[in-house]
Write a protein that holds these residues in place. Structure first.
Motif, PDB file in Angstrom:
ATOM      1  N   LYS A 253       0.804  -1.223   0.000  1.00  0.00           N
ATOM      2  CA  LYS A 253       0.000   0.000   0.000  1.00  0.00           C
ATOM      3  C   LYS A 253       0.833   1.267   0.000  1.00  0.00           C
ATOM      4  O   LYS A 253       0.375   2.316  -0.450  1.00  0.00           O
ATOM      5  CB  LYS A 253      -0.958  -0.018   1.190  1.00  0.00           C
ATOM      6  N   PHE A 256       1.174   3.573  -2.946  1.00  0.00           N
ATOM      7  CA  PHE A 256       0.044   4.420  -3.349  1.00  0.00           C
ATOM      8  C   PHE A 256      -0.099   5.651  -2.454  1.00  0.00           C
ATOM      9  O   PHE A 256      -1.112   6.322  -2.495  1.00  0.00           O
ATOM     10  CB  PHE A 256      -1.256   3.612  -3.318  1.00  0.00           C
ATOM     11  N   ASN A 259      -1.261   8.868  -3.996  1.00  0.00           N
ATOM     12  CA  ASN A 259      -2.567   8.889  -4.648  1.00  0.00           C
ATOM     13  C   ASN A 259      -3.614   9.317  -3.638  1.00  0.00           C
ATOM     14  O   ASN A 259      -4.060   8.530  -2.809  1.00  0.00           O
ATOM     15  CB  ASN A 259      -2.911   7.500  -5.213  1.00  0.00           C
ATOM     16  N   ASP A 262      -7.011   7.331  -2.769  1.00  0.00           N
ATOM     17  CA  ASP A 262      -6.998   6.012  -2.164  1.00  0.00           C
ATOM     18  C   ASP A 262      -8.046   5.140  -2.842  1.00  0.00           C
ATOM     19  O   ASP A 262      -8.742   5.565  -3.749  1.00  0.00           O
ATOM     20  CB  ASP A 262      -7.229   6.079  -0.653  1.00  0.00           C
ATOM     21  N   GLN A 312       5.999   5.682  -6.973  1.00  0.00           N
ATOM     22  CA  GLN A 312       4.721   6.066  -6.388  1.00  0.00           C
ATOM     23  C   GLN A 312       3.666   6.047  -7.492  1.00  0.00           C
ATOM     24  O   GLN A 312       3.822   6.724  -8.512  1.00  0.00           O
ATOM     25  CB  GLN A 312       4.801   7.466  -5.767  1.00  0.00           C
ATOM     26  N   CYS A 317      -4.892   4.050  -9.053  1.00  0.00           N
ATOM     27  CA  CYS A 317      -5.083   3.340  -7.784  1.00  0.00           C
ATOM     28  C   CYS A 317      -6.253   2.362  -7.890  1.00  0.00           C
ATOM     29  O   CYS A 317      -6.153   1.199  -7.482  1.00  0.00           O
ATOM     30  CB  CYS A 317      -5.319   4.352  -6.664  1.00  0.00           C
ATOM     31  N   SER A 320      -5.409  -0.564 -10.061  1.00  0.00           N
ATOM     32  CA  SER A 320      -4.437  -1.436  -9.393  1.00  0.00           C
ATOM     33  C   SER A 320      -5.112  -2.346  -8.373  1.00  0.00           C
ATOM     34  O   SER A 320      -4.823  -3.553  -8.306  1.00  0.00           O
ATOM     35  CB  SER A 320      -3.357  -0.588  -8.704  1.00  0.00           C
TER      36      SER A 320
END
Length: 574
Positions: A253, A256, A259, A262, A312, A317, A320
């Protein structure tokens, strides 16, 4: 070997405690350490871990209790979010024993408390004579999220962990797990139940699991390179799945963090992505998906192997997480379809911020959320670092650097403290902490380039000083500290100003400048104790509940206790 693991673990914990929590008792730190390791896949901050660490008298054998909804931690300080689509609730309950064995009594306590906390017929009020406030607040939150979403028929996972420095589990201990499972199933028959003994060996293994700095991704074709060192790539879905997961096939996690959106759970868009993955096999996936954008400090390609330094994922997100779910839930090993990946190489923080804003502004996201990467946060981080505090602009950066727990300041805590001490709205700090960085108007009042940056440091040093007194006040429970802390901050600042007229004829900058000019270090600790007692009395006289702490009338009552009767409470902030 069992004794060897216990010795190594004890030494490791002792060294970590001396570095990051020297004032914490050994047993208390073992609870923090165990919770951190057991929940490592969630990459929680110390602030989040401490909120869920509830072990003390009346805890029902539960030292840690954490509630996750669609993979996101629920905060007892926050208003319950609204969930779109399906819902998965993960309830994690932990007992941590700083000893070299596993005993039957722990499982028996789990069984006894489960018969109470999972029985919806037993009200929270009826359990107050048996269990502490922290446990009951978390159980209330669990009941709220489950019952308010009952029409969604949420998937419920109840996961127990028992951690110690032991290795061997006696059959008399392990056989009791079935009794606990029976209790859980009698109340939630569709719940998924799990129990794990977390041994010294397992704790050591988890503690050694560090964030990777360099990642490799096998590409399907040679990438297109750009003049600035970036790449446009195509990778197979299964290779990308391997890229974003660790050796245990858990999603990493921390890749991310940048991002800001989230993962949004089972929204319509995400369902469409999952449906595409599951059923649209006749089409290439990248034809139907916008792809992934990755920021990295350094990138290179050799023989179709892309190597990235500290990548990153700043856009993609949702895609993914759906790819992750697709491979995990369907137990799929390979998939020939591909997705597109843009790799942008830069070490310039300003450029990174611009890219993050641009790639995350295609949906309706409040501007203030995107502003979390603004220059002012980098300035605060740098200024704090030179003055012994660590601003958690990049979540868990300073935790991973093993800085002291008490010296790490989150964006949320700074916002709540400013709102209470300067804007005189502690009820908002208590009731809606996340809104302070999501609402553009609130955000701009708190984070302003024209403010003297020294004031932010002064705010947090004063907050740390008062927080220490609040925690050590013997007549306050943890829940009461949570409810009155922001009101105490406001009362102390107002009560020690020369002019106690609030914001009359002042804008925020002028008031903040006046705050900076006050020599709070010369004010005796007894004044903090007086503020605590005064605010607590007002709190109890106004009901003494969570609702009291979230109400504007409580703020007005605290201000009124300081100002002269004829003084206007608070003029409009200019």
């Amino acid at each position: 070997m069992a004794n060897q693991n216990a010795i190594i673990l004890s030494t490791l914990i002792g060294q970590l405690r001396s570095e990051i929590a020297p004032d914490m008792k050994e047993d208390d730190y073992f609870e923090i350490f165990s919770n951190e390791q057991i929940l490592k896949e969630y990459d929680l901050s110390y602030e989040e871990i401490l909120k869920g660490t509830i072990g003390k008298g009346g805890d029902g054998g539960i030292d840690g209790l954490f509630i996750f909804a669609n993979g996101a931690l629920l905060d007892i300080e926050e208003t319950l979010p609204k969930f779109k689509g399906s819902l998965k609730i993960d309830l994690t309950l932990v007992q941590s024993k700083n000893e070299t064995g596993f005993g039957e009594s722990v499982i028996q306590k789990f069984i006894s408390s489960a018969a109470d906390i999972f029985s919806l017929e037993k009200t929270i009020d009826s359990l107050k004579t048996v269990y502490n406030e922290d446990l009951l607040n978390h159980i209330q939150l669990f009941r709220d999220v489950y019952m308010s979403n009952i029409t969604k028929q949420p998937e419920l996972n109840i996961n127990y962990f028992y951690a110690s420095k032991g290795e061997e589990i006696h059959p008399n201990v392990s056989r009791k797990i079935d009794d606990l499972k029976t209790i859980i199933k009698s109340y939630f028959n569709n719940a998924n139940f799990s129990f794990e003994f977390v041994t010294a060996e397992k704790l050591l293994k988890l503690s050694r699991k560090k964030q990777k700095e360099s990642f490799t991704l096998k590409l399907k074709e040679s990438p297109i390179s750009t003049e600035d060192g970036g790449y446009i790539c195509i990778a197979k879905l299964d290779e990308y799945f391997s890229f974003i997961t660790d050796e245990d096939k858990l999603i990493q996690k921390y890749m991310f963090d940048a991002n800001v959106r989230d993962y949004q759970g089972a929204t319509v868009v995400n369902k469409d992505i999952f449906t595409t993955l599951k059923s649209e096999n006749e089409f290439e996936f990248w034809w139907l998906n916008n792809g992934i954008t990755i920021l990295t400090n350094q990138a290179s390609v050799s023989s179709k192997i892309l190597t990235l330094s500290e990548p990153q994922i700043v856009n993609g997100c949702q895609t993914s997480f759906e790819i992750y779910s697709y491979f995990k839930e369907k137990s799929i090993e390979t998939d020939p379809r591909s997705l597109t990946i843009r790799v942008i190489v830069t070490t310039d923080e300003k450029i990174k911020s611009k890219i993050i804003k641009s790639t995350n502004s295609q949906t309706a996201i409040p501007a203030a959320v995107l502003s979390a990467t603004d220059q002012i946060h980098r300035r605060i981080e740098e200024y704090f670092k030179h003055n012994g505090l660590y601003y958690d602009r990049r979540k868990n950066y300073w935790k991973n650097e093993q800085k002291p727990i008490k010296d790490i300041i989150s964006i949320s805590l700074l916002s709540q403290t400013f709102k209470a001490m300067i804007l005189q709205e502690p009820h908002i700090s208590r009731a809606k902490p996340s809104s302070l960085v999501k609402n553009e108007e609130d955000y701009n009042k708190i984070f302003n380039q024209n403010y003297n940056i020294e004031g932010y440091l002064k705010l947090m040093k004063l907050q740390r000083r008062m927080e220490k007194h609040l925690i050590l006040t013997d007549y306050l429970g943890k829940g009461e500290v949570l409810n009155i802390r922001y009101f105490v901050y406001m009362h102390f600042v107002l009560n020690n100003r020369i002019n106690k007229a609030g914001f009359i004829d002042k804008n925020v900058k002028e008031y903040f400048d006046e705050f900076i000019s006050i020599d709070f270090d010369s004010i005796r600790d007894i004044e903090i104790e007086n503020s605590i007692k005064t605010v607590f009395d007002i709190y109890k006289n106004n009901g003494g509940t969570d609702g009291t702490a979230k109400a504007k009338y409580f703020t007005e009552a605290v201000i009124k206790s300081i100002l002269k009767p004829e003084t206007k409470l608070q003029a409009d902030i200019k």
